[in-house]
Design a protein around this motif. Structure first.
Motif, PDB file in Angstrom:
ATOM      1  N   MET A  40     -35.554  79.440 -25.019  1.00 39.32           N
ATOM      2  CA  MET A  40     -34.209  79.327 -25.578  1.00 39.32           C
ATOM      3  C   MET A  40     -33.172  79.654 -24.498  1.00 39.32           C
ATOM      4  O   MET A  40     -33.326  80.619 -23.776  1.00 39.32           O
ATOM      5  N   THR A  41     -32.110  78.854 -24.419  1.00 40.09           N
ATOM      6  CA  THR A  41     -31.030  79.136 -23.493  1.00 40.09           C
ATOM      7  C   THR A  41     -29.718  79.110 -24.271  1.00 40.09           C
ATOM      8  O   THR A  41     -29.130  78.053 -24.470  1.00 40.09           O
ATOM      9  N   ASN A  42     -29.286  80.277 -24.731  1.00 36.67           N
ATOM     10  CA  ASN A  42     -28.052  80.366 -25.504  1.00 36.67           C
ATOM     11  C   ASN A  42     -28.045  79.388 -26.675  1.00 36.67           C
ATOM     12  O   ASN A  42     -27.058  78.711 -26.933  1.00 36.67           O
ATOM     13  N   GLY A  43     -29.166  79.321 -27.406  1.00 39.82           N
ATOM     14  CA  GLY A  43     -29.263  78.441 -28.555  1.00 39.82           C
ATOM     15  C   GLY A  43     -29.664  77.024 -28.220  1.00 39.82           C
ATOM     16  O   GLY A  43     -29.880  76.214 -29.122  1.00 39.82           O
ATOM     17  N   ILE A  44     -29.735  76.674 -26.960  1.00 43.64           N
ATOM     18  CA  ILE A  44     -30.145  75.332 -26.540  1.00 43.64           C
ATOM     19  C   ILE A  44     -31.568  75.418 -26.004  1.00 43.64           C
ATOM     20  O   ILE A  44     -31.877  76.234 -25.141  1.00 43.64           O
ATOM     21  N   LYS A  67     -30.513  65.535  -7.362  1.00 41.54           N
ATOM     22  CA  LYS A  67     -29.428  65.533  -8.341  1.00 41.54           C
ATOM     23  C   LYS A  67     -29.327  64.245  -9.150  1.00 41.54           C
ATOM     24  O   LYS A  67     -28.740  64.231 -10.242  1.00 41.54           O
ATOM     25  N   ALA A  68     -29.893  63.154  -8.642  1.00 39.22           N
ATOM     26  CA  ALA A  68     -29.837  61.897  -9.388  1.00 39.22           C
ATOM     27  C   ALA A  68     -30.493  62.021 -10.753  1.00 39.22           C
ATOM     28  O   ALA A  68     -30.081  61.357 -11.713  1.00 39.22           O
ATOM     29  N   ARG A  69     -31.498  62.875 -10.865  1.00 36.66           N
ATOM     30  CA  ARG A  69     -32.204  63.024 -12.145  1.00 36.66           C
ATOM     31  C   ARG A  69     -31.272  63.564 -13.231  1.00 36.66           C
ATOM     32  O   ARG A  69     -31.209  63.028 -14.347  1.00 36.66           O
ATOM     33  N   GLY A  70     -30.561  64.630 -12.917  1.00 35.12           N
ATOM     34  CA  GLY A  70     -29.633  65.197 -13.885  1.00 35.12           C
ATOM     35  C   GLY A  70     -28.454  64.287 -14.168  1.00 35.12           C
ATOM     36  O   GLY A  70     -27.961  64.220 -15.301  1.00 35.12           O
ATOM     37  N   ALA A  71     -28.000  63.568 -13.139  1.00 34.08           N
ATOM     38  CA  ALA A  71     -26.860  62.677 -13.323  1.00 34.08           C
ATOM     39  C   ALA A  71     -27.198  61.550 -14.303  1.00 34.08           C
ATOM     40  O   ALA A  71     -26.430  61.271 -15.233  1.00 34.08           O
ATOM     41  N   PHE A  72     -28.339  60.902 -14.109  1.00 32.71           N
ATOM     42  CA  PHE A  72     -28.718  59.818 -15.022  1.00 32.71           C
ATOM     43  C   PHE A  72     -28.986  60.340 -16.424  1.00 32.71           C
ATOM     44  O   PHE A  72     -28.649  59.679 -17.416  1.00 32.71           O
ATOM     45  N   THR A  73     -29.574  61.519 -16.535  1.00 34.99           N
ATOM     46  CA  THR A  73     -29.812  62.087 -17.858  1.00 34.99           C
ATOM     47  C   THR A  73     -28.504  62.278 -18.601  1.00 34.99           C
ATOM     48  O   THR A  73     -28.380  61.933 -19.787  1.00 34.99           O
ATOM     49  N   ASN A  74     -27.484  62.816 -17.930  1.00 28.86           N
ATOM     50  CA  ASN A  74     -26.180  62.996 -18.557  1.00 28.86           C
ATOM     51  C   ASN A  74     -25.582  61.677 -19.003  1.00 28.86           C
ATOM     52  O   ASN A  74     -25.089  61.548 -20.136  1.00 28.86           O
ATOM     53  N   LEU A  75     -25.601  60.685 -18.137  1.00 29.21           N
ATOM     54  CA  LEU A  75     -24.945  59.419 -18.457  1.00 29.21           C
ATOM     55  C   LEU A  75     -25.698  58.620 -19.520  1.00 29.21           C
ATOM     56  O   LEU A  75     -25.088  57.823 -20.240  1.00 29.21           O
ATOM     57  N   LEU A  76     -26.994  58.828 -19.640  1.00 34.44           N
ATOM     58  CA  LEU A  76     -27.771  58.125 -20.660  1.00 34.44           C
ATOM     59  C   LEU A  76     -27.788  58.860 -21.997  1.00 34.44           C
ATOM     60  O   LEU A  76     -27.967  58.245 -23.048  1.00 34.44           O
ATOM     61  N   ASN A  92     -24.898  74.011 -15.081  1.00 37.16           N
ATOM     62  CA  ASN A  92     -24.806  74.717 -16.362  1.00 37.16           C
ATOM     63  C   ASN A  92     -24.562  73.727 -17.493  1.00 37.16           C
ATOM     64  O   ASN A  92     -23.545  73.758 -18.182  1.00 37.16           O
ATOM     65  N   GLN A  93     -25.529  72.845 -17.684  1.00 38.14           N
ATOM     66  CA  GLN A  93     -25.416  71.765 -18.657  1.00 38.14           C
ATOM     67  C   GLN A  93     -26.823  71.453 -19.154  1.00 38.14           C
ATOM     68  O   GLN A  93     -27.750  71.295 -18.361  1.00 38.14           O
ATOM     69  N   GLU A  94     -26.988  71.368 -20.448  1.00 35.56           N
ATOM     70  CA  GLU A  94     -28.311  71.123 -21.040  1.00 35.56           C
ATOM     71  C   GLU A  94     -28.968  69.878 -20.447  1.00 35.56           C
ATOM     72  O   GLU A  94     -30.129  69.899 -20.028  1.00 35.56           O
ATOM     73  N   GLU A  95     -28.211  68.773 -20.425  1.00 34.52           N
ATOM     74  CA  GLU A  95     -28.786  67.521 -19.935  1.00 34.52           C
ATOM     75  C   GLU A  95     -29.169  67.608 -18.465  1.00 34.52           C
ATOM     76  O   GLU A  95     -30.153  67.003 -18.026  1.00 34.52           O
ATOM     77  N   THR A  96     -28.371  68.344 -17.692  1.00 40.93           N
ATOM     78  CA  THR A  96     -28.684  68.517 -16.274  1.00 40.93           C
ATOM     79  C   THR A  96     -30.012  69.243 -16.102  1.00 40.93           C
ATOM     80  O   THR A  96     -30.870  68.840 -15.300  1.00 40.93           O
ATOM     81  N   LEU A  97     -30.223  70.314 -16.853  1.00 41.48           N
ATOM     82  CA  LEU A  97     -31.479  71.054 -16.782  1.00 41.48           C
ATOM     83  C   LEU A  97     -32.659  70.177 -17.176  1.00 41.48           C
ATOM     84  O   LEU A  97     -33.710  70.190 -16.519  1.00 41.48           O
ATOM     85  N   VAL A  98     -32.501  69.415 -18.230  1.00 45.67           N
ATOM     86  CA  VAL A  98     -33.583  68.541 -18.678  1.00 45.67           C
ATOM     87  C   VAL A  98     -33.904  67.500 -17.602  1.00 45.67           C
ATOM     88  O   VAL A  98     -35.070  67.241 -17.284  1.00 45.67           O
ATOM     89  N   GLY A  99     -32.857  66.906 -17.030  1.00 38.61           N
ATOM     90  CA  GLY A  99     -33.075  65.907 -15.989  1.00 38.61           C
ATOM     91  C   GLY A  99     -33.782  66.467 -14.776  1.00 38.61           C
ATOM     92  O   GLY A  99     -34.740  65.872 -14.257  1.00 38.61           O
ATOM     93  N   GLN A 100     -33.339  67.639 -14.308  1.00 42.15           N
ATOM     94  CA  GLN A 100     -34.011  68.237 -13.148  1.00 42.15           C
ATOM     95  C   GLN A 100     -35.442  68.645 -13.509  1.00 42.15           C
ATOM     96  O   GLN A 100     -36.325  68.666 -12.655  1.00 42.15           O
ATOM     97  N   GLY A 101     -35.674  68.949 -14.775  1.00 38.29           N
ATOM     98  CA  GLY A 101     -37.018  69.292 -15.198  1.00 38.29           C
ATOM     99  C   GLY A 101     -38.016  68.168 -15.025  1.00 38.29           C
ATOM    100  O   GLY A 101     -39.230  68.416 -14.891  1.00 38.29           O
ATOM    101  N   THR A 102     -37.528  66.912 -15.001  1.00 42.22           N
ATOM    102  CA  THR A 102     -38.450  65.800 -14.780  1.00 42.22           C
ATOM    103  C   THR A 102     -39.097  65.868 -13.410  1.00 42.22           C
ATOM    104  O   THR A 102     -40.179  65.313 -13.197  1.00 42.22           O
ATOM    105  N   LEU A 103     -38.452  66.562 -12.471  1.00 46.67           N
ATOM    106  CA  LEU A 103     -39.063  66.748 -11.157  1.00 46.67           C
ATOM    107  C   LEU A 103     -40.275  67.673 -11.263  1.00 46.67           C
ATOM    108  O   LEU A 103     -41.280  67.480 -10.578  1.00 46.67           O
TER     109      LEU A 103
END
Length: 313
Positions: free
Chosen positions: A1-5, A57-66, A151-162
């Motif tokens: 859990m990260t602050n409810g996310i 960083k491309a991983r988090g960027a695409f996750t956010n935009l998608l 500090n963004q949920e989608e960014t963390l998820v995207g970087q997690g794909t690495l």
């Protein structure tokens, strides 16, 4: 859990095929530390420095935009350079307008890359925190979608794909060394592995963001100096990643600017790998001896960024 996310393996695994058409599966190079004038030791280098836009960083960027609706005003990001380049690249690929704010410490190689992707680039302020404030004001005034570097949920998820990709490439490693700035990268990777391997954070002595947070028990301001200030000096780690780091990152190791420069030069001279200072920081921990593997330990090092000119080192 990260602050409810919740940032979970399941969420990361579901996102990976969505961004896969837009990102590279980057290679792994096994090196012997004997080639770097060290005692023999096999180390696997995950070369995420070869990712689109020159960093992970491309991983988090695409996750956010998608994952998030993008308004007509487009997207805005603050960055030391790499996040801005990634957001600019993702926006270009997906047909959105991008405005990128960077501080004055951002090197020319990163500014050139951002401009090459067609983004509007605004340079101002001495450090990342000032660029972030300016980007927040821009988002408020224009309605542009703000994409935070860490500090963004989608960014963390995207970087997690690495992390998922590293496990696919190297299913038997014991230890992974990861450079830390704001913590989006190590937060996402740690969420993926969830304690199944040893994860070691590596930070510059001049920007010990996670180190100070571990000492305090929560994110706190830290110095934002040193040779890697454009990529590893955001003032403090993200609130969202810190509980993940507390649970799954074993410790933080500090390396000096001299250690980082030596690692950057060694990667180029001995392996012909171009890395920026932040990208070489994790390898600096091994090369300097600040991280000393035990006998038989299977070690991997993430080389996470390459937006540098080898002529400068």
């Amino acid at each position: 859990m990260t602050n409810g996310i919740t940032v979970t393996r399941e969420r990361i695994a579901a996102m990976e095929p969505r961004i896969r058409p837009y990102i590279r599966h980057t290679p792994v190079l096994r090196v012997d530390m004997a080639d770097f004038d060290q005692p023999p030791l096999a180390v696997d280098l995950k070369l995420e420095c070869l990712q689109h836009s020159g960093s992970f960083k491309a991983r988090g960027a695409f996750t956010n935009l998608l994952e998030r609706p993008v308004p007509d005003a487009g997207v805005v990001a603050a960055s030391g350079g790499n996040h801005g380049a990634a957001v600019a690249y993702a926006a270009m690929r997906l047909g959105h307008k991008a405005t990128i704010f960077v501080p004055e410490v951002s090197p020319p190689a990163k500014l050139e890359r951002i401009r090459s992707y067609g983004a509007e680039l605004i340079v101002g302020g001495a450090r990342y925190a000032e660029a972030l404030a300016a980007s927040e004001q821009f988002a408020e005034e224009t309605g542009a979608l703000q994409i935070h570097a860490f500090n963004q949920e989608e960014t963390l998820v995207g970087q997690g794909t690495l992390g998922l990709e590293i496990e696919s490439d190297l299913p038997r490693i014991d230890t992974l060394l990861v450079a830390v700035g704001g913590g989006g990268l190590i937060g996402g990777i740690a969420a993926w592995f969830a304690g199944r391997i040893r994860i070691i954070a590596v930070e510059p002595e001049g920007a010990p963001t996670l180190h100070r947070a571990f000492e305090a028990g929560h994110p706190v301001d830290a110095p934002a100096e040193g040779i890697a200030a454009d990529s590893l000096a955001p003032k403090r780690v993200g609130e969202m990643m810190f509980p993940i780091a507390e649970a799954f990152v074993e410790r933080s190791i500090l390396v000096s600017d001299d250690d980082i420069i030596a690692a950057q030069k060694a990667l180029w001279n001995r392996a012909r790998i171009i890395s920026e200072p932040g990208g070489a920081a994790a390898f600096a921990a091994v090369l300097s001896g600040r991280y000393a593997p035990v006998a038989g330990e299977r070690v991997a090092v993430l080389v996470c960024g390459a937006n540098a000119d080898p002529a400068t080192f």
